[in-house]
Design an enzyme around this catalytic site. Structure first.
Site: not given
Length: 197
Positions: A61, A65-66, A137
């Protein structure tokens, strides 16, 4: 041999001993990176890996932070001489988000093949059979399942019956044909049914 390495598992901010989300799968000289949080390049170096052989990046996603390590990682891959395209699997919106991030990395030496995911899909990348599927999510998010096909078990007795010298067995096990005088021995002649991956 499959090698799986958690490069980062922290959330929100990197810590001195825990980087943000990223996970590396390596198989036969090919690599797939899942997510690319801040600090991914440092974590790769600490694990003893290079950047150039990453063939695909799979995003779960688009929370920062990804994905915040992507621009720097792609620049480093280019600096290491990568010219082959990199496949990116991602939720919808990736064709706008990723180019926006790459405004600070405008001159990559390789193409990006950005594939936006929609529902369950099958992909074949770098020796992996990958199934992407939606998960719940706060934003659109995907999970990934990996399958690695395996050839059938080698039949040494059958190879001896066919007169294949033992020095050629490894070639057949790797999927190559072997020429013996006027005959061609193919892997199918000495390998059983495909085994569970």
């Amino acid at each position: 041999m499959l090698d799986a390495t958690i490069l980062g598992c922290g959330g929100t901010i990197p810590l001195h001993d825990r980087w943000l989300s990223s996970f590396l799968l390596r198989l036969n000289g090919k690599s797939i990176l899942i997510d690319c949080g801040e600090g991914t390049q440092i974590a790769l170096k600490q694990a003893g890996y290079t950047f150039k052989p990453i063939d695909a990046i799979l995003f779960t996603h688009f929370h920062a932070d990804h994905i915040s390590g992507l621009a720097g990682l792609l620049l480093t891959m280019g600096n290491e001489g990568r010219t082959e395209p990199v496949t990116i699997l991602c939720p919808k919106g990736g064709k706008q988000i990723i180019p926006a991030l790459l405004i600070i990395a405008p001159e990559l030496l390789f193409d990006l093949d950005i594939i936006e995911l929609d529902d369950v899909q099958e992909h074949s990348i770098a020796g992996f059979q990958i199934t992407s599927f939606p998960v719940q999510h706060a934003v659109p998010c995907f999970g990934y399942s990996f399958y690695i096909p395996r050839r059938g078990r080698f039949d040494a007795k059958r190879a001896m019956e066919l007169g294949v010298p033992q020095s050629e067995w490894s070639r057949l096990q790797k999927g190559e044909c072997v020429q013996l005088d006027d005959r061609t021995i193919s892997p199918e002649d000495v390998l059983g049914e495909e085994r569970k991956g």
